[in-house]
Structures are given as C-alpha cells and as structure tokens.
Design an enzyme around this catalytic site. Structure first.
Site, PDB file in Angstrom:
ATOM      1  N   LYS A 196     -56.611-112.457 -13.915  1.00 41.96           N
ATOM      2  CA  LYS A 196     -57.379-111.253 -14.284  1.00 41.96           C
ATOM      3  C   LYS A 196     -56.585-109.983 -13.974  1.00 41.96           C
ATOM      4  O   LYS A 196     -56.442-109.105 -14.822  1.00 41.96           O
ATOM      5  CB  LYS A 196     -58.715-111.187 -13.515  1.00 41.96           C
ATOM      6  CG  LYS A 196     -59.636-112.379 -13.750  1.00 41.96           C
ATOM      7  CD  LYS A 196     -60.955-112.219 -13.004  1.00 41.96           C
ATOM      8  CE  LYS A 196     -60.861-112.203 -11.498  1.00 41.96           C
ATOM      9  NZ  LYS A 196     -60.390-113.447 -10.878  1.00 41.96           N
ATOM     10  N   ARG A 221     -48.557-116.924  -4.680  1.00 47.93           N
ATOM     11  CA  ARG A 221     -48.630-115.470  -4.509  1.00 47.93           C
ATOM     12  C   ARG A 221     -48.561-115.110  -3.016  1.00 47.93           C
ATOM     13  O   ARG A 221     -47.868-114.185  -2.617  1.00 47.93           O
ATOM     14  CB  ARG A 221     -49.932-114.933  -5.122  1.00 47.93           C
ATOM     15  CG  ARG A 221     -50.145-113.443  -4.851  1.00 47.93           C
ATOM     16  CD  ARG A 221     -51.359-112.895  -5.575  1.00 47.93           C
ATOM     17  NE  ARG A 221     -52.596-113.480  -5.073  1.00 47.93           N
ATOM     18  CZ  ARG A 221     -53.770-113.359  -5.668  1.00 47.93           C
ATOM     19  NH1 ARG A 221     -53.862-112.700  -6.793  1.00 47.93           N
ATOM     20  NH2 ARG A 221     -54.839-113.908  -5.152  1.00 47.93           N
ATOM     21  N   ARG A 225     -69.851-110.059 -10.911  1.00 50.89           N
ATOM     22  CA  ARG A 225     -69.666-111.385 -10.322  1.00 50.89           C
ATOM     23  C   ARG A 225     -70.990-112.088 -10.081  1.00 50.89           C
ATOM     24  O   ARG A 225     -70.999-113.216  -9.579  1.00 50.89           O
ATOM     25  CB  ARG A 225     -68.953-111.232  -8.980  1.00 50.89           C
ATOM     26  CG  ARG A 225     -67.479-111.523  -9.003  1.00 50.89           C
ATOM     27  CD  ARG A 225     -66.969-111.306  -7.599  1.00 50.89           C
ATOM     28  NE  ARG A 225     -65.791-112.055  -7.301  1.00 50.89           N
ATOM     29  CZ  ARG A 225     -64.553-111.599  -7.479  1.00 50.89           C
ATOM     30  NH1 ARG A 225     -64.337-110.434  -8.010  1.00 50.89           N
ATOM     31  NH2 ARG A 225     -63.531-112.341  -7.135  1.00 50.89           N
ATOM     32  N   ARG A 285     -63.814-119.735  -2.453  1.00 53.80           N
ATOM     33  CA  ARG A 285     -63.969-118.721  -3.523  1.00 53.80           C
ATOM     34  C   ARG A 285     -64.262-119.391  -4.857  1.00 53.80           C
ATOM     35  O   ARG A 285     -65.055-118.897  -5.658  1.00 53.80           O
ATOM     36  CB  ARG A 285     -62.701-117.867  -3.607  1.00 53.80           C
ATOM     37  CG  ARG A 285     -62.622-116.806  -2.501  1.00 53.80           C
ATOM     38  CD  ARG A 285     -61.212-116.347  -2.218  1.00 53.80           C
ATOM     39  NE  ARG A 285     -60.527-115.749  -3.342  1.00 53.80           N
ATOM     40  CZ  ARG A 285     -59.200-115.594  -3.415  1.00 53.80           C
ATOM     41  NH1 ARG A 285     -58.419-115.982  -2.417  1.00 53.80           N
ATOM     42  NH2 ARG A 285     -58.658-115.036  -4.474  1.00 53.80           N
ATOM     43  N   ARG A 292     -52.769-111.682   1.344  1.00 52.57           N
ATOM     44  CA  ARG A 292     -54.182-111.351   1.461  1.00 52.57           C
ATOM     45  C   ARG A 292     -54.849-112.284   2.464  1.00 52.57           C
ATOM     46  O   ARG A 292     -54.505-113.449   2.563  1.00 52.57           O
ATOM     47  CB  ARG A 292     -54.854-111.512   0.077  1.00 52.57           C
ATOM     48  CG  ARG A 292     -54.638-110.321  -0.822  1.00 52.57           C
ATOM     49  CD  ARG A 292     -55.000-110.598  -2.271  1.00 52.57           C
ATOM     50  NE  ARG A 292     -56.304-111.222  -2.478  1.00 52.57           N
ATOM     51  CZ  ARG A 292     -56.877-111.342  -3.674  1.00 52.57           C
ATOM     52  NH1 ARG A 292     -56.270-110.891  -4.754  1.00 52.57           N
ATOM     53  NH2 ARG A 292     -58.053-111.920  -3.797  1.00 52.57           N
TER      54      ARG A 292
END
Ligand code: AP5
Ligand code: MG
Length: 188
Positions: free
Chosen positions: A13, A127, A88, A146, A135
C-alpha cells in the site's frame, strides 16, 4: 481523484500510494506514518499509541476518524488524496463516507492489492532487516497478529465498497513496477 489503497500488512500500500500520489499530484495520506510521527514526537498520546501499535492492535475509531477528518479539510487535499491504511473498520468507512458526502465528494476507486499471505511476513521481515530502525510492529509474531486483525476487522469493509461499484482488484504478487502498471490500467 480520491483513492483508497487497500490490503493486508506488507501488501504494498505505502509503496504504491507514494507512486500514485506523485503521478497524479494528489496528497498521500498514510495513517500509519501519521501515527508513527506522533509516536516519534514523544507526546503522551504518542506513548499510548506506541503500545497499541507495537501490539499489532488497531487504534480506536474515534482517534482515527478525527485524524482523517482534519486531513481531508486541508487545502492540499482538495485536488484529491490517496488513503493508505484507512479505513480499517466498517465504522471508519461509514464515517469517511459521511464526511465526504457533506462536502459533495466521494471515493472514486478502492484498489485492492491481492497477495499471497505467505509472502507478506517475508516482505515485512525483509523490510525490518533492511531498515536502520525497524518498526516496533515488524516482527513475525506481531505481523501474524496484524494479519488476523486484517481478516477480522478490515476485510469486512470490502463488501461496503463492492456495493458502491468502486472496487478494483490488482495482483499484488507481481514486481513493484508491474503492480504500478496494473494500477494505472485499472484507473484507465
Ligand atoms: P500501517 O502503517 O498502515 O501498516 P500496515 O497496514 O500493517 O501495512 P504496512 O505498512 O506494513 O505495509 P504496506 O501495505 O504499506 O506495504 P509496503 O508498501 O510498506 O499501520 C500500522 C499500525 O498503525 C496498525 O497496525 C495500527 O495499529 C495503526 N493504524 C494505522 N491506521 C489505522 C487505522 N485506520 N485504524 C486503526 N489503527 C490504525 O511494502 C512492504 C514491504 O514489501 C516493503 O519493504 C516493500 O519494499 C516491499 N514490497 C512492496 N511491494 C512489493 C512487491 N510487489 N514485491 C516485492 N516486495 C514488495
Ligand atoms: Mg505502509
């Protein structure tokens, strides 16, 4: 042009929203980035947000709806926006529709990035490994949580937009450039 980029964690996204916003000269609104900005500012609200986000849970609808309502008012959003990470929940989708309708606006396209779930955890962990400061929610345990929350609370938003005939499905398993091309095609 008002667009929503939709998909599970790691779907791409953020990557695609940035490209679309640059191409169409509209504002990229990433709720995750905004929340991480608040956390980085070290405010009392930021501290509260950090513990929620690091657990993989969703921040409350009240906070998110107010955040987006403020963004959409800004002059830089008047030409259009790309929403990345919002809505969401069904409550967020309904609130967004109300706030846009009041201004005679609406959502033109909801681009859904279809991805193979096994690839998502790997993408997010890659990532995390590549970024200097990973993160707080980019570890295997939290990504799995998640993903579950995406299925339970976020995926049920899709029928809301299906009824409005704005859903555009794109194969998110292609290379980043191919996904960008497919998005350009569905936008016509
Ligand atoms: P948020 O920041 O929105 O995270 P997310 O939805 O979990 O998604 P990610 O940012 O991890 O993935 P992405 O789809 O943007 O993929 P990306 O392009 O980075 O939200 C974080 C948290 O904030 C939430 O858990 C919640 O707590 C809170 N929050 C945010 N919004 C909220 C809301 N509305 N309500 C309540 N709470 C909210 O790509 C991932 C990686 O894969 C990158 O390394 C990228 O380079 C790579 N990649 C991308 N595309 C490809 C491709 N095609 N092939 C190979 N690799 C690719
Ligand atoms: Mg993102």
């Amino acid at each position: 042009m008002n667009i929503i980029l939709f998909g599970p964690p790691g779907a791409g996204k953020g990557t695609q929203a940035e490209r679309l916003a640059a191409k169409h000269k509209v504002k990229h609104l990433s709720t995750g980035d905004m929340l991480r900005g608040e956390v980085a500012a070290g405010t009392p609200l930021g501290l509260k947000l950090k513990s929620i986000m690091d657990s993989g849970a969703l921040v409350s609808d009240d906070i998110m709806i107010e955040l987006i309502a403020t963004c959409i008012e800004q002059p830089e959003c008047q030409k259009g926006f790309i929403l990345d990470g919002f809505p969401r929940t069904l409550a967020q989708a309904a609130a967004l529709e109300d706030m846009l309708q009041e201004r005679g606006r609406g959502i033109d396209h909801v681009i859904v990035l279809k991805v193979d779930e096994n690839a998502l955890v790997a993408r997010v962990l890659k990532r995390a490994a590549e970024s200097g400061e990973a993160r707080g929610d980019d570890n295997e345990e939290t990504v799995t949580k998640r993903l579950k929350i995406y299925h339970d609370q976020t995926a049920p938003v899709l029928p809301f937009y299906e009824h409005r005939s704005v859903l555009r499905i794109v194969d998110g398993m292609q290379s980043i450039d191919e996904v960008t091309e497919s998005i350009a095609e569905v936008l016509g």
